[in-house]
Design a protein around this motif. Structure first.
Motif, PDB file in Angstrom:
ATOM      1  N   ALA A 112      65.216  19.476  -6.309  1.00  0.00           N
ATOM      2  CA  ALA A 112      64.744  20.332  -7.296  1.00  0.00           C
ATOM      3  C   ALA A 112      65.840  19.602  -8.437  1.00  0.00           C
ATOM      4  CB  ALA A 112      65.585  22.038  -6.576  1.00  0.00           C
ATOM      5  N   CYS A 113      65.215  19.939 -10.075  1.00  0.00           N
ATOM      6  CA  CYS A 113      66.006  19.594 -11.219  1.00  0.00           C
ATOM      7  C   CYS A 113      67.698  20.412 -11.120  1.00  0.00           C
ATOM      8  CB  CYS A 113      65.087  19.438 -12.136  1.00  0.00           C
ATOM      9  SG  CYS A 113      65.037  21.364 -12.941  1.00  0.00           S
ATOM     10  N   GLY A 114      67.464  21.391 -10.572  1.00  0.00           N
ATOM     11  CA  GLY A 114      68.984  21.777 -10.558  1.00  0.00           C
ATOM     12  C   GLY A 114      69.282  22.454 -12.328  1.00  0.00           C
ATOM     13  N   ARG A 115      68.368  22.053 -13.424  1.00  0.00           N
ATOM     14  CA  ARG A 115      69.018  22.829 -14.896  1.00  0.00           C
ATOM     15  C   ARG A 115      67.458  23.833 -15.598  1.00  0.00           C
ATOM     16  NH1 ARG A 115      71.002  18.328 -17.116  1.00  0.00           N
ATOM     17  NH2 ARG A 115      71.057  20.032 -18.916  1.00  0.00           N
ATOM     18  N   CYS A 116      66.541  23.660 -14.833  1.00  0.00           N
ATOM     19  CA  CYS A 116      65.270  24.574 -14.540  1.00  0.00           C
ATOM     20  C   CYS A 116      65.687  25.830 -14.719  1.00  0.00           C
ATOM     21  CB  CYS A 116      64.194  24.322 -14.203  1.00  0.00           C
ATOM     22  SG  CYS A 116      63.792  24.878 -12.871  1.00  0.00           S
ATOM     23  N   GLU A 117      64.828  26.594 -15.442  1.00  0.00           N
ATOM     24  CA  GLU A 117      64.899  28.263 -15.603  1.00  0.00           C
ATOM     25  C   GLU A 117      65.339  28.743 -13.489  1.00  0.00           C
ATOM     26  OE1 GLU A 117      62.399  32.242 -15.710  1.00  0.00           O
ATOM     27  OE2 GLU A 117      61.833  30.333 -16.833  1.00  0.00           O
ATOM     28  N   PHE A 118      64.513  28.418 -12.410  1.00  0.00           N
ATOM     29  CA  PHE A 118      64.161  29.083 -11.692  1.00  0.00           C
ATOM     30  C   PHE A 118      65.427  27.697 -10.947  1.00  0.00           C
ATOM     31  CE2 PHE A 118      60.322  28.864 -13.475  1.00  0.00           C
ATOM     32  CZ  PHE A 118      59.854  29.956 -13.879  1.00  0.00           C
ATOM     33  N   CYS A 119      65.939  27.044 -11.033  1.00  0.00           N
ATOM     34  CA  CYS A 119      66.929  26.466 -10.239  1.00  0.00           C
ATOM     35  C   CYS A 119      67.895  27.410 -10.719  1.00  0.00           C
ATOM     36  CB  CYS A 119      67.228  25.140 -10.932  1.00  0.00           C
ATOM     37  SG  CYS A 119      66.295  23.811  -9.940  1.00  0.00           S
ATOM     38  N   LEU A 120      68.816  27.405 -12.185  1.00  0.00           N
ATOM     39  CA  LEU A 120      69.441  28.298 -12.691  1.00  0.00           C
ATOM     40  C   LEU A 120      69.970  29.734 -12.421  1.00  0.00           C
ATOM     41  CD1 LEU A 120      69.609  27.201 -16.430  1.00  0.00           C
ATOM     42  CD2 LEU A 120      71.366  25.899 -14.782  1.00  0.00           C
ATOM     43  N   LEU A 159      61.134  27.067  -6.274  1.00  0.00           N
ATOM     44  CA  LEU A 159      60.227  27.601  -7.427  1.00  0.00           C
ATOM     45  C   LEU A 159      61.042  26.021  -8.773  1.00  0.00           C
ATOM     46  CD1 LEU A 159      60.359  31.685  -7.880  1.00  0.00           C
ATOM     47  CD2 LEU A 159      58.523  29.530  -6.962  1.00  0.00           C
ATOM     48  N   CYS A 160      61.140  25.666  -8.516  1.00  0.00           N
ATOM     49  CA  CYS A 160      61.349  24.133  -9.470  1.00  0.00           C
ATOM     50  C   CYS A 160      60.705  24.537 -10.494  1.00  0.00           C
ATOM     51  CB  CYS A 160      62.647  23.052  -8.700  1.00  0.00           C
ATOM     52  SG  CYS A 160      62.923  22.016 -10.429  1.00  0.00           S
ATOM     53  N   THR A 161      60.278  24.370 -11.590  1.00  0.00           N
ATOM     54  CA  THR A 161      58.746  23.855 -12.277  1.00  0.00           C
ATOM     55  C   THR A 161      58.987  21.563 -12.534  1.00  0.00           C
ATOM     56  OG1 THR A 161      60.608  23.442 -14.490  1.00  0.00           O
ATOM     57  CG2 THR A 161      59.152  24.884 -14.204  1.00  0.00           C
ATOM     58  N   ARG A 162      60.198  20.939 -11.622  1.00  0.00           N
ATOM     59  CA  ARG A 162      59.935  19.562 -11.549  1.00  0.00           C
ATOM     60  C   ARG A 162      60.653  18.852 -10.031  1.00  0.00           C
ATOM     61  NH1 ARG A 162      63.833  18.192 -17.003  1.00  0.00           N
ATOM     62  NH2 ARG A 162      63.962  20.743 -16.180  1.00  0.00           N
TER      63      ARG A 162
HETATM   64 ZN    ZN Z   1      64.737  23.120 -11.609  1.00  0.00          ZN
END
Ligand code: ZN
Length: 343
Positions: A92-100, A106-109
């Motif tokens: 996961a990216c760790g930065r998108c709305e869902f990761c946060l 559900l990470c967008t990336r």
């Molecule tokens: Zn993410």
């Protein structure tokens, strides 16, 4: 390093075992020396078409895996070389709305090993440190590998999504497949009553030996009628299914008023009739689910150790025999996971 990879789409002829570059361990990553992986339906999907999944060829196959830590960053404090571990396959990216908000699944990336990026049918893989967790003592590498996809998926489906309770009844379609079997083990350990379906009498027998309370032979019986009969005409509280179209009408008819259906996979097709009148009059809930978060993997590991739940490994193949392993999975004859051992 040695790996099994695809260089096109089609049948087993696009799957090769050969040399691929050793993965570089980038910042924040841990490199693992893999010792086992297990096969998942998505491996066949990636081999056959990979449609709708952004990836580049050649790509190393394999989603889950377990092995030992090979290399870590100088400032790594929790993992050490030589440690036995398993991995979470979602990066996961760790930065998108869902990761946060903690919903990294559900990470967008989101990038899944063996789908979007190089996978685990290889001697080495490099993944973020947060994706690596210690293997429970006494577990085989194959058991650990299996936990990261099938058991994690079933865990999220039954606990986070369907909120299955100890006093409830769950109906699980297509017992023998990885997610269904994991669902049976988890539901039993949670204390729920379990009904399972299969077209194979032998699989129902083996499911009963694993603790299933009631088997429904879907080659001879109407599943919904059998589920209603087994619940005194009431219906089940939860349905777990990953069959899709073939199971859907039976699944909806098996539910009690207000019941929950949780679905993933859709192996038989993804466009069943919606049966909307039944859905709203009986106030049913349909829940989609796929994979699970890293936090859910930690919960699952604790749960499995407390309740002595371990993945069922049906058969192991050497990495060189990946073609035979894929064919075995394709036959749908298996009961439990098909593993690859990586020397
Ligand atoms: Zn993410």
């Amino acid at each position: 390093m040695k790996a099994a990879y695809i260089d096109g789409h089609g049948g087993n002829e696009v799957v090769h075992v050969g040399e691929r570059p050793l993965p570089e361990r980038t910042h924040g990553d841990v490199r693992l020396r893999l010792h086992a992986a297990t096969l998942n339906r998505v491996d066949l999907y990636m081999r056959d078409s990979g449609a709708g999944i952004t990836h580049r060829l050649p790509q190393i196959m394999g989603v889950d895996g377990a092995g030992v830590v090979d290399a870590v960053a100088d400032d790594e404090t929790q993992l050490a070389p030589g440690q036995r571990v398993l991995l979470h396959p979602g990066v996961a990216c760790g930065r998108c709305e869902f990761c946060l908000r903690g919903d990294d699944v559900l990470c967008t990336r989101y990038q899944i090993l063996g789908e979007h990026i190089d996978g685990t049918f290889a001697q080495y893989v490099s993944v973020p440190a947060r994706n690596v967790v210690p293997l429970p003592g006494g577990w085989s590498f194959a058991e650990g590998a299996a936990l990261g996809v099938n058991h994690l998926t079933a865990w999220r489906m039954l606990t986070t999504q369907a909120q299955l309770k100890a006093w409830e009844t769950v109906l699980i379609f297509g017992i023998g497949g990885g997610v269904s079997l994991a669902g049976l083990q988890i539901a039993k350990a949670l204390g729920a009553r379990t009904l399972v379906t299969s077209r194979h009498a032998g699989k129902l027998e083996r499911a009963r030996a694993l603790g299933a309370d009631h088997g429904i032979d879907s080659s001879r019986e109407d599943v919904a009628k059998a589920a209603l009969a087994a619940t005194g005409g009431r219906g089940v509280d939860v349905v777990l299914e990953n069959v899709g179209e073939a199971a859907w009408p039976h699944a909806l008819k098996s539910l009690v008023r207000g019941g929950r259906l949780v679905t993933c996979g859709a192996t038989s097709g993804d466009q069943p009739g919606a049966d909307l009148r039944r859905l709203f009059i009986r106030q049913l809930k349909v829940l989609g689910s796929t994979m699970g978060t890293v936090a859910e993997l930690h919960q699952l590991l604790a749960f499995c150790q407390r309740h002595d739940v371990r993945p069922v490994i049906e058969q192991s193949f050497a990495l060189d025999d990946v073609h035979a392993a894929l064919s075995r999975l394709e036959s749908s004859e298996q009961f439990g996971k098909i593993a690859l051992t990586i020397d």
